[in-house]
Design a protein around this motif. Structure first.
Motif, PDB file in Angstrom:
ATOM      1  N   GLN A  46       0.718  -1.139  -0.158  1.00  0.00           N
ATOM      2  CA  GLN A  46      -0.153   0.168   0.008  1.00  0.00           C
ATOM      3  C   GLN A  46       1.001   1.195  -0.070  1.00  0.00           C
ATOM      4  O   GLN A  46       2.009   1.075   0.530  1.00  0.00           O
ATOM      5  CB  GLN A  46      -0.970   0.127   1.294  1.00  0.00           C
ATOM      6  N   SER A  48       0.760   5.511   0.500  1.00  0.00           N
ATOM      7  CA  SER A  48      -0.347   6.682   1.023  1.00  0.00           C
ATOM      8  C   SER A  48       0.427   7.971   0.776  1.00  0.00           C
ATOM      9  O   SER A  48       1.817   8.062   0.963  1.00  0.00           O
ATOM     10  CB  SER A  48      -0.503   6.519   2.612  1.00  0.00           C
ATOM     11  N   ASP A  50      -0.655  10.646   2.881  1.00  0.00           N
ATOM     12  CA  ASP A  50      -1.154  11.246   3.942  1.00  0.00           C
ATOM     13  C   ASP A  50      -0.757  10.354   5.474  1.00  0.00           C
ATOM     14  O   ASP A  50      -1.401  10.554   6.238  1.00  0.00           O
ATOM     15  CB  ASP A  50      -2.703  11.753   4.024  1.00  0.00           C
ATOM     16  N   SER A  53      -3.492   8.012   6.654  1.00  0.00           N
ATOM     17  CA  SER A  53      -4.926   8.203   6.899  1.00  0.00           C
ATOM     18  C   SER A  53      -5.674   7.951   5.945  1.00  0.00           C
ATOM     19  O   SER A  53      -6.939   7.382   6.311  1.00  0.00           O
ATOM     20  CB  SER A  53      -5.105   9.937   7.141  1.00  0.00           C
ATOM     21  N   SER A  54      -5.412   7.711   4.714  1.00  0.00           N
ATOM     22  CA  SER A  54      -6.060   7.024   3.682  1.00  0.00           C
ATOM     23  C   SER A  54      -4.725   6.173   2.758  1.00  0.00           C
ATOM     24  O   SER A  54      -3.853   6.740   2.762  1.00  0.00           O
ATOM     25  CB  SER A  54      -6.647   7.948   2.804  1.00  0.00           C
ATOM     26  N   VAL A  55      -5.130   5.366   2.044  1.00  0.00           N
ATOM     27  CA  VAL A  55      -4.701   4.622   1.131  1.00  0.00           C
ATOM     28  C   VAL A  55      -4.699   5.156  -0.192  1.00  0.00           C
ATOM     29  O   VAL A  55      -5.820   5.163  -0.796  1.00  0.00           O
ATOM     30  CB  VAL A  55      -4.561   3.122   1.081  1.00  0.00           C
ATOM     31  N   ALA A  56      -3.559   5.556  -0.890  1.00  0.00           N
ATOM     32  CA  ALA A  56      -3.523   6.141  -2.130  1.00  0.00           C
ATOM     33  C   ALA A  56      -3.873   4.904  -3.253  1.00  0.00           C
ATOM     34  O   ALA A  56      -4.535   5.306  -4.283  1.00  0.00           O
ATOM     35  CB  ALA A  56      -2.452   7.082  -2.551  1.00  0.00           C
ATOM     36  N   SER A  95      -7.051  -6.828   3.083  1.00  0.00           N
ATOM     37  CA  SER A  95      -6.759  -5.748   4.199  1.00  0.00           C
ATOM     38  C   SER A  95      -6.332  -6.335   5.289  1.00  0.00           C
ATOM     39  O   SER A  95      -6.130  -7.645   5.213  1.00  0.00           O
ATOM     40  CB  SER A  95      -7.891  -5.094   4.517  1.00  0.00           C
TER      41      SER A  95
END
Lengths: 149, 199
Positions: A46, A48, A50, A53-56, A95
Motif C-alpha cells: 500500500q 499513502s 497522508d 490516514s488514507s491509502v492512495a 486488508s
C-alpha cells in the motif's frame, strides 16, 4: 487536443511517465523471521500520501513459492510525501487483520517505526541543470509484526 | 531479459606443458551441446531459507574458442528453455508458457587426449531471467565446472557426452540489490551430448 492531453496527464498523475520510464519506487518485501513467508499467499503493498490516514493505491504480488525477499515496484506521484507498507494477506481479503504479517518501509526490521517519507522531484529535462526522472531504489519493507499495521 | 549479457572473463592460457599434446600449438574450435538441465533456486534470510527445484527442461549451448596446446579457452553463449505446467515451478509465475534464460560466459580447460577427457572451469556475469515466482530478473556472477568426454574423436572432430554444474550468485533483481542479510543462488545441473569441430 492540447487541452485534452493536458487533462489526461493531470488525471493520470505519473502513470503515463511510469509506463514509459518505469516505476519510480523499487524495493523488496522482506520476511525477517518474526513472520514466516507462506507459499501461495498474496502480498499487498500500500502507498499513502497522508501517512496512512488514507491509502492512495495498493498493488499485489503473488508469492507463489514463499520467497523471503520479494521484489516490488510502484508508481507514485511527484512532490508528495509517499510512504509504504505491506501485509501478507492470509485470508485474501485485501486488508490487514490481527495475526497477518505486516510491516512498514521504515528502515527497521524489528517492529513498526515512523514511516520513511519519499518525496520525488518532478522531472524537468529542459531545466538548467536538467532534473532527471528520479527512481528511488531500496524502499524495503520488513514484514516483522502480526499485531499492528 | 532486460539487459543482455556482459561477458567479463578474459582468460589467459598460461603454460603449454600440461601434456605431451602441448607441442601441437595454437588451434581453434567450435561446437554445440544439446541436453537437459535442472535447477534449484535458494533464498536465504534471517532464520529462514526457501529452496525450489525445477523440472527437467531442454538446454542448448554453443561454444567457440582457441586451444593452446592442451589448454583451451571457450566463449560459450547458452540458452536454457523451461517448460513448466505447474505455476509453482514456473520461472515467471505464469503457468503453461515457455521461459528461458541465457548466459554468455567463458571456460578454461585442459585436454587429456589419452583419456578422452576435457575437464574445465568457467564463469561470467549475466542476467538470468530466473526467478521462480516473480518477474525478478535477477543477475550476478556465476562459476561452473564440467567435463566432456570424447566418445568419438578424430583430429578435427569430436563427439561425446557432457556434464556441467553451475552456481549462480544472484545479487540483483528488478528492484535493485538484494537487501543486506538476504542472499539468493541457483544450482544448475546440465547433462547432454555435444559436437566439437576444430583442433
Amino acid at each position: 487536443m492540447i487541452i485534452s492531453l493536458g487533462a489526461l496527464m493531470t488525471s493520470c498523475g505519473n502513470q503515463l511517465t511510469c509506463a514509459i520510464q518505469g516505476d519510480n519506487i523499487k524495493g523488496h518485501v522482506n520476511f525477517t523471521g518474526a513472520v514466516p513467508a507462506q507459499a501461495g499467499k498474496t502480498i499487498v503493498i500500500q502507498y499513502s500520501k497522508d501517512n496512512f490516514s488514507s491509502v492512495a493505491h495498493a498493488s499485489t504480488v503473488s508469492n507463489l513459492q514463499g520467497l523471503i525477499s520479494v521484489p516490488y515496484s510502484f508508481c507514485v506521484d511527484n512532490e508528495v510525501d509517499a510512504v509504504f507498507r505491506a501485509i501478507q494477506d492470509d485470508n485474501g481479503n485485501g486488508s490487514w487483520e490481527s495475526g497477518e504479517g505486516s510491516g512498514r518501509a521504515d528502515t527497521t526490521s524489528d517492529g513498526n517505526a515512523p514511516y520513511k517519507v519519499y518525496n520525488l522531484p518532478v522531472a524537468q529535462p529542459s531545466a538548467t541543470p536538467p532534473v532527471p526522472w528520479k527512481v528511488e531504489s531500496g524502499v524495503d519493507i520488513a514484514i516483522d509484526s502480526t499485531t499492528a499495521q | 531479459m532486460k539487459n543482455f549479457l556482459i561477458p567479463l572473463l578474459i582468460f589467459s592460457a598460461i603454460g603449454s606443458s600440461v601434456s605431451a599434446h602441448a607441442a601441437s600449438g595454437l588451434g581453434a574450435h567450435a561446437g554445440f551441446d544439446l541436453g537437459i538441465w535442472r535447477a534449484r533456486y535458494t533464498q536465504e534470510g534471517p532464520s529462514q531459507t526457501v529452496s525450489i527445484g525445477s523440472d527437467l527442461a531442454p538446454a542448448f549451448k554453443l561454444n567457440a574458442g582457441l586451444s593452446f596446446g592442451s589448454v583451451f579457452v571457450d566463449y560459450t553463449p547458452e540458452i536454457y528453455l523451461a517448460y513448466f505446467g505447474d505455476s509453482r515451478l514456473e520461472i515467471d509465475g505464469e503457468a503453461n508458457d515457455t521461459d528461458y534464460f541465457a548466459l554468455l560466459a567463458g571456460n578454461i580447460g585442459v585436454r587429456f587426449p589419452l583419456l578422452h577427457l576435457n575437464p574445465y572451469i568457467g564463469g561470467g556475469i549475466g542476467n538470468f531471467g530466473f526467478s521462480f515466482g516473480t518477474k525478478a530478473d535477477p543477475s550476478g556472477p556465476f562459476i561452473r565446472a564440467g567435463v566432456t568426454f570424447d566418445l568419438i574423436s578424430t583430429r578435427l572432430f569430436s563427439f561425446g557426452p557432457r556434464v556441467e554444474y553451475q552456481r549462480l550468485f544472484l545479487k540483483n533483481d528488478e528492484a535493485g540489490a538484494l537487501p543486506s542479510g538476504y542472499s539468493a543462488h541457483a544450482d544448475v545441473f546440465f547433462i547432454g551430448v555435444g559436437i566439437r569441430a576444430g583442433n
